[in-house]
Enzyme design. Sequence first.
Site: not given
Length: 429
Positions: A12, A153, A202, A204, A206, A209, A271-272
């Site tokens: 989940a 992927k 930027s 970097g 993050g 994935c 991270f974003k």
Amino acid sequence: MFQIKRICCIGAGYVGGPTCSVIAQMCPEITVTVVDVNESRIKAWNSDTLPIYEPGLKEVVESCRGRNLFFSTDIDSAIREADLVFISVLSNPEFLAEGTAVRDLKEPDRVLIGGDETAEGQRAIRALCAVYEHWVPKARIITTNTWSSELSKLAANAFLAQRISSINSISALCEATGADVEEVAKAIGMDQRIGSKFLKASVGFGGSCFQKDVLNLVYLCEALNLPEVASYWQQVIDMNEYQRRRFACRIIDCLFNTVTGKKIALLGFSFKKDTGDTRESSSIYISKYLMDEGAKLFIYDPKVLKEQIIHDLSQPSISEDNPERVSELVTVTSDPYEACQSAHALVICTEWDMFKELDYEKIYKKMLKPAFIFDGRRVLDHLHAHLQNIGFQIETIGKKVTATRIPYTPAAVCPRISATEPPTKKAKV
């Protein structure tokens, strides 16, 4: 054809929760149960405060939770009753971007389903295709064998990460030559063979994935005796680490070669933007490098909880096996202006839109002078002239903003980190 009436999703988290919530909303005749061993996470999914932040997700969950969408810790029962169990029947990799996950699920570029080339495998593929066909055009549903699905992927995320590392490498060259990486990115992005996506320099990349999938690709290549291919993709990770160290070194250099005991406001920890996810966030590593030099960090993020920030910075690899230093050097605030009070520098690590709207005249008055802004996300480009008129010293990624820096006598002791040194440990899976 076999019809799926009950789906069980194991996990989940950031993928399972949103994916199955959208499936439940788009397929009201299918009962979807998301299970997890983490009881507190399941309680959160069943509450008004979801365990993850994602624009539009709360509305999706509330529209079908308790009707055909359920969250449970009873894994065994959910598996027994399910016609399809995500993660164990087919290869159905996700291509979601956090912050736009709900939109990506409802309007996907493609859905990829891989399975065994057996009669049973093909039957399972057709059954899952029928689920997605409730809202995804058939032309966007791709079916492959299992290896092709899984490698697609890994390769997709590796290519995206590669683009970010590529433009970040150019940002270093821009700073050395006087070019502007935003202008360079625009120029090369207009070439239709290249395109403009993922050419934003930027501090970097993050997230959970990119690094994981690139390193999986590296590991796979090494295991299959393809060292040259492994080395090629390892460079994507090495460049990302270099960009983070380089940015931290620039902060230290501009603050007269020392940040020991200096207050630095760090704005943004996820991270974003538009997510509360901190996994592999560049903010963690920039915080580490600054803590290594004794800086006092005051951290603000609109969506990341204080407990998560402290947890991330207390990990042995980040705290140098000294988690006590986090309590000494880190303060998490609930207000960006409080974070900037009496700070020597303001560092933007996440591109939250709200950081464009802050009252920088108010912030400047409360900061120590000279007051520095280090924009690691290029969110303040439109404000550079205004900020300089206020009195700020501006440093950003891939561009020289301040023509001449304030002169100083370098300290006898150099910083412990170096932008030119290779990573102390090679990243591994």
